[in-house]
Structure formats: C-alpha cells, structure tokens
Scaffold this active site. Structure first.
Site, PDB file in Angstrom:
ATOM      1  N   HIS A 133      51.677  47.822  24.950  1.00 57.04           N
ATOM      2  CA  HIS A 133      52.944  47.941  24.060  1.00 57.04           C
ATOM      3  C   HIS A 133      54.033  49.001  24.308  1.00 57.04           C
ATOM      4  CE1 HIS A 133      51.117  44.948  21.460  1.00 57.04           C
ATOM      5  NE2 HIS A 133      50.141  45.823  21.033  1.00 57.04           N
ATOM      6  N   ASP A 169      44.589  40.425  25.750  1.00 61.76           N
ATOM      7  CA  ASP A 169      44.631  41.087  24.423  1.00 61.76           C
ATOM      8  C   ASP A 169      45.063  40.157  23.379  1.00 61.76           C
ATOM      9  OD1 ASP A 169      44.479  43.971  23.210  1.00 61.76           O
ATOM     10  OD2 ASP A 169      45.855  42.871  22.263  1.00 61.76           O
ATOM     11  N   HIS A 171      47.298  40.479  21.030  1.00 63.33           N
ATOM     12  CA  HIS A 171      48.581  40.869  20.733  1.00 63.33           C
ATOM     13  C   HIS A 171      49.499  40.674  22.247  1.00 63.33           C
ATOM     14  CE1 HIS A 171      46.247  43.516  18.034  1.00 63.33           C
ATOM     15  NE2 HIS A 171      47.206  43.042  17.131  1.00 63.33           N
ATOM     16  N   ASP A 256      40.412  42.067  21.096  1.00 65.07           N
ATOM     17  CA  ASP A 256      40.579  42.114  20.026  1.00 65.07           C
ATOM     18  C   ASP A 256      41.076  40.685  19.499  1.00 65.07           C
ATOM     19  OD1 ASP A 256      42.967  42.286  21.278  1.00 65.07           O
ATOM     20  OD2 ASP A 256      43.783  43.741  20.239  1.00 65.07           O
TER      21      ASP A 256
HETATM   22 ZN   LIG Z   1      45.647  44.320  20.896  1.00 61.28          ZN
END
Ligand SMILES: [Zn+2]
Length: 329
Positions: A133, A169, A171, A256
């Site tokens: 991120h 991931d 995200h 995740d």
């Molecule tokens: Zn994540």
C-alpha cells in the site's frame, strides 16, 4: 545440491521492533507465527532468521529510487515523537519502526541483488511491516516502504529486463500499481476483493502511457473461494506472462484472503495458496528461468497465516526436484 534447487527463507529480528498500539492487527507475533510454522519439522527450504542486510545507506539509496525523500524524513520525525502515527491512524509508529522498516526493505534489496548476481534462485522473505500500500510519498495501510516494489526495481534496473509483480493479498496493492503505472518493464497483476480497502483495483485500471496493458486487475466479490481466486490468478499469469515475458517474478504474498482471516472476508484455504503458488512457479519457469522472490504482505489470523505461509513456501520448491530436508528446527 545445486543452489538453484533450494528455496531460501529469510527474515530479520529487527522487524519485531515495530510495535503498533494495542489492538492493531499488524503485530510482531505475525512474524513469529510464520517463522515458527516454517521451522516446525523443517522442510525442503533453508531458513535464515537473521539474514545479512545491506548497509543502511545502500538500503536508503534504493528506497529513494521509488519513494520521496520526504517520506523517509517524516518517518524519522514520527519515530522521534513515538508513540505516534504516520499519514493517519492505520500506520502507528513506535521507537523501532524505522529500524523494522529498513530491515524489511533491506531484505528485499539484498535478495534482489543476490538474484541478479545468480546467488539466489527462489526465496520467500518473511518481512514486516508489509509494503504494497505504500506510495512514493505516503505510508498507508500498515505499510511504510514498498518492499516488493523495491525488489522488482532492483532486478529491472540491473537486468534492463521485464519483471512481473504478482499480488494475491486480499487487498489491492495501490502503492505498487501506482509506482509502476506508466512503466512497460514492471508489470503488476493483482487478484483482490473489490470493492474493498483501499478502493483501487477495478478491472479497467490497466496502466497508462508506455505502461498501458502492463497492469492487470482481477476484482473479486466478497466470499471468493479457492477455485474463484486461483482461476483469476491463473488467467492473469497467462495473459501478463505472455505479454511481458518477465525475467523474474516478485510475489506480494498476503494471506489475508484465508477463510480464517478477521479482515479479508474471503474463503481461500491453504490448498488455494498452494494452487496459486504452483501457477506462479509454472509461469516463472516458462518465462523467467524459474526465478521467484516472494515477500510476505498481509495475513492477520496467526494460525491461518503460519499454515498458509508454510503451504506457500512448500509449493515454491521446484516440482520434481525436492531436495533433502535442510530446514532448521
Ligand atoms: Zn492485505
């Protein structure tokens, strides 16, 4: 045994020194869980819990290739007034946060250099804080420096050859996508929950300018299982692999999307991570001489994280060439 037959697992204890406020999910115990799962009963990999890091000046030099100097300065200032935060409450800062972030980035840089110099063929880096991120000038989503992007940049610069970053991931890796948005030489493939944090990652986000087509996103609805998640990743690997012909694959390995994760909302199991890892291995063998650098990103259920990381690393071992057990235990 040839060096190319071994999967190396590297980590560094300085990464435990980033200690978020109580209740924050990105805790030092995540690293202990991953390393514990890999050390238990050993396995066909070599585990270096305190791997060699480059000198700080060298790490910072590479960080400045992708990040603004102001991000480094603001992190230094945040550490001086710790406990504090950087760029919002998602990124708490403790006294050891800079040390930990430099160790994570340093593991990425050193492994990329070793890969470039032929000393390393395939590795999993147990790093934290995570990275995907983090943008050029902004810490975000538990991330300070973009570890996977730094590794990809080192390889792409050294070889003047294409590199593909594969991110499973749950995200979307907004930071990685943005850093390489207009780059034809570093591709970005992401499979993730959407709409979801951080808000980016729609299917029509494909890069711009010379980088148009080198970014590929597979947004998935909440509740995706092994078949849905892995099929999307396989389709993306086929598409971007044949387009870029990457000389190496860098993996943003977040766990995740696991069914047991408290944040992800997906239904992926260890078998799903194994299937995705095998697909990545196959793509790397087709295009990049089998070269893979995989870096830990998210994963917040400690048990599921350890089991998933172990399944991932076991699947990174070259098919048909399983070396004798060498793991520390
Ligand atoms: Zn994540």
């Amino acid at each position: 045994m040839k060096a190319s037959d071994i999967v190396e697992v590297r980590s560094h204890p300085d990464q435990l020194r980033h200690v978020p406020r109580p209740g924050h999910p990105e805790v030092p115990a995540r690293l202990r869980s991953v390393l514990g799962a890999l050390a238990a009963n050993g396995g066909p990999w070599e585990l270096e819990q305190e791997a060699v890091l480059p000198p700080d000046d060298d790490i910072l030099g590479v960080i400045r290739w992708l990040h603004e100097p102001s991000l480094i300065l603001r992190l230094v200032e945040a550490v001086e007034r710790a406990p504090s935060t950087l760029d919002g409450p998602d990124n708490p800062v403790s006294e050891g946060t800079l040390r930990a972030a430099l160790a994570a980035a340093g593991l990425a840089v050193q492994a990329a250099l070793d890969l470039v110099n032929g000393r390393l063929h395939r590795a999993f880096l147990a790093v934290r804080p995570p990275g995907h991120h983090a943008e050029a000038d902004r810490a975000m989503g538990f991330c300070f420096f973009n570890n996977a992007a730094l590794a990809a940049e080192v390889i792409a610069r050294a070889w003047q050859a294409p590199v593909l970053v594969v991110d499973f991931d749950v995200h979307h890796g907004n930071g990685t996508q943005r850093l390489f948005w207009e780059r034809p030489d570093v591709g970005y493939l992401s499979v993730h929950r959407y709409p979801f944090y951080p808000g980016t990652g729609a299917a029509d986000e494909v890069g711009e300018g010379a980088g148009r087509g080198a970014t590929r996103n597979f947004p998935l609805a909440v509740g995706a299982d092994d078949a849905v998640y892995a099929s999307a990743l396989e389709a993306g690997l086929e598409e971007l692999g044949s387009r870029l012909k990457p000389a190496a694959i860098v993996v943003s390995a977040g766990f995740d999307a696991h069914a047991g994760d408290p944040l992800g909302g997906m239904e992926v199991t260890e078998a799903g991570f194994e299937r995705m890892t095998r697909a990545i291995v196959q793509a790397a063998e087709t295009w990049g001489g089998g070269r893979i650098l995989s870096l830990l990103e998210g994963g917040y259920d400690l048990q599921a994280l350890g089991r998933s990381a172990r399944a991932h690393v076991a699947s990174l071992v070259i098919p048909g060439e399983r070396p004798a057990v060498t793991g520390a235990s």
